[in-house]
Design a protein around this motif. Structure first.
Motif, PDB file in Angstrom:
ATOM      1  N   ILE A 207       0.810  -1.224   0.000  1.00  0.00           N
ATOM      2  CA  ILE A 207       0.000   0.000   0.000  1.00  0.00           C
ATOM      3  C   ILE A 207       0.840   1.270   0.000  1.00  0.00           C
ATOM      4  O   ILE A 207       0.311   2.368  -0.162  1.00  0.00           O
ATOM      5  CB  ILE A 207      -0.974   0.025   1.192  1.00  0.00           C
ATOM      6  N   GLY A 208       2.152   1.116   0.180  1.00  0.00           N
ATOM      7  CA  GLY A 208       3.006   2.293   0.177  1.00  0.00           C
ATOM      8  C   GLY A 208       4.447   1.920  -0.063  1.00  0.00           C
ATOM      9  O   GLY A 208       4.880   0.802   0.265  1.00  0.00           O
ATOM     10  N   VAL A 209       5.185   2.849  -0.658  1.00  0.00           N
ATOM     11  CA  VAL A 209       6.593   2.600  -0.948  1.00  0.00           C
ATOM     12  C   VAL A 209       7.377   3.908  -0.903  1.00  0.00           C
ATOM     13  O   VAL A 209       6.874   4.960  -1.297  1.00  0.00           O
ATOM     14  CB  VAL A 209       6.760   1.897  -2.318  1.00  0.00           C
ATOM     15  N   ALA A 210       8.595   3.814  -0.370  1.00  0.00           N
ATOM     16  CA  ALA A 210       9.579   4.890  -0.455  1.00  0.00           C
ATOM     17  C   ALA A 210      10.819   4.269  -1.068  1.00  0.00           C
ATOM     18  O   ALA A 210      11.354   3.291  -0.548  1.00  0.00           O
ATOM     19  CB  ALA A 210       9.893   5.468   0.922  1.00  0.00           C
ATOM     20  N   ARG A 211      11.245   4.829  -2.189  1.00  0.00           N
ATOM     21  CA  ARG A 211      12.400   4.303  -2.924  1.00  0.00           C
ATOM     22  C   ARG A 211      13.417   5.417  -3.057  1.00  0.00           C
ATOM     23  O   ARG A 211      13.067   6.543  -3.408  1.00  0.00           O
ATOM     24  CB  ARG A 211      11.940   3.816  -4.313  1.00  0.00           C
ATOM     25  N   ALA A 212      14.696   5.116  -2.740  1.00  0.00           N
ATOM     26  CA  ALA A 212      15.705   6.169  -2.725  1.00  0.00           C
ATOM     27  C   ALA A 212      17.043   5.703  -3.278  1.00  0.00           C
ATOM     28  O   ALA A 212      17.368   4.518  -3.249  1.00  0.00           O
ATOM     29  CB  ALA A 212      15.894   6.677  -1.295  1.00  0.00           C
ATOM     30  N   ILE A 213      17.801   6.686  -3.757  1.00  0.00           N
ATOM     31  CA  ILE A 213      19.167   6.507  -4.237  1.00  0.00           C
ATOM     32  C   ILE A 213      20.054   7.361  -3.335  1.00  0.00           C
ATOM     33  O   ILE A 213      19.757   8.543  -3.109  1.00  0.00           O
ATOM     34  CB  ILE A 213      19.320   7.003  -5.695  1.00  0.00           C
ATOM     35  N   THR A 214      21.151   6.796  -2.819  1.00  0.00           N
ATOM     36  CA  THR A 214      21.980   7.556  -1.887  1.00  0.00           C
ATOM     37  C   THR A 214      23.447   7.153  -1.951  1.00  0.00           C
ATOM     38  O   THR A 214      23.775   6.037  -2.359  1.00  0.00           O
ATOM     39  CB  THR A 214      21.470   7.388  -0.437  1.00  0.00           C
ATOM     40  N   ASP A 215      24.314   8.070  -1.497  1.00  0.00           N
ATOM     41  CA  ASP A 215      25.728   7.757  -1.309  1.00  0.00           C
ATOM     42  C   ASP A 215      26.013   7.449   0.161  1.00  0.00           C
ATOM     43  O   ASP A 215      27.137   7.169   0.528  1.00  0.00           O
ATOM     44  CB  ASP A 215      26.623   8.890  -1.818  1.00  0.00           C
ATOM     45  N   TYR A 216      24.994   7.518   1.015  1.00  0.00           N
ATOM     46  CA  TYR A 216      25.073   7.227   2.453  1.00  0.00           C
ATOM     47  C   TYR A 216      26.005   8.159   3.214  1.00  0.00           C
ATOM     48  O   TYR A 216      26.337   7.895   4.357  1.00  0.00           O
ATOM     49  CB  TYR A 216      25.500   5.775   2.714  1.00  0.00           C
TER      50      TYR A 216
END
Length: 133
Positions: free
Chosen positions: A56-65
């Protein structure tokens, strides 16, 4: 509606992602399952919200941390809006990346009023080279 559960490592299929994108109203290539599959596989972070076995929900991310994290998708099924799900997903991302990493995103015009409510500040110094397809 049962108890909402949140996952950090759940396997999300392209079909499930397509369905939550459609149900949320977010503009994504919902009929291009190959592209959605690549979006899942190449994300650094993928947090999900579930009602039983329904995504029902999603958070998708790209990162260098280390310095920045781009929240590329935040989508919640419209039937579940105003329940704190999107905010909780963003908080999960924030906890994972820590205080030294900036969380940034691009917003659709219809969501511009939402992000300040969950802690984002509007910035004016951004630029984009738009995708061709």
């Amino acid at each position: 509606m049962s108890q909402i559960s949140y996952q950090t490592e759940a396997a999300v299929t392209a079909e499930e992602l397509s369905q939550v994108f459609k149900a949320s109203g977010i503009k994504r290539p919902v009929d291009d399952l190959g592209r959605l599959d690549a979006m899942i596989k190449h994300a650094d972070l993928l947090y999900s919200a579930w009602d039983g076995d329904k995504l029902i929900g999603v958070a998708r991310a790209i990162t260098d941390y280390s310095y920045c994290c781009y929240l590329s998708d935040l989508a919640v099924d419209a039937d579940y809006h105003a329940k704190g799900i999107g905010k909780h997903l963003v908080e999960m991302v924030g906890e994972h990346i820590g205080e030294e990493v900036a969380l940034i995103l691009l917003s659709s015009p219809t969501a511009m009023g939402y992000y300040p409510k969950i802690g984002f500040e509007k910035i004016e110094n951004g630029y984009i080279i738009k995708r061709k397809s």
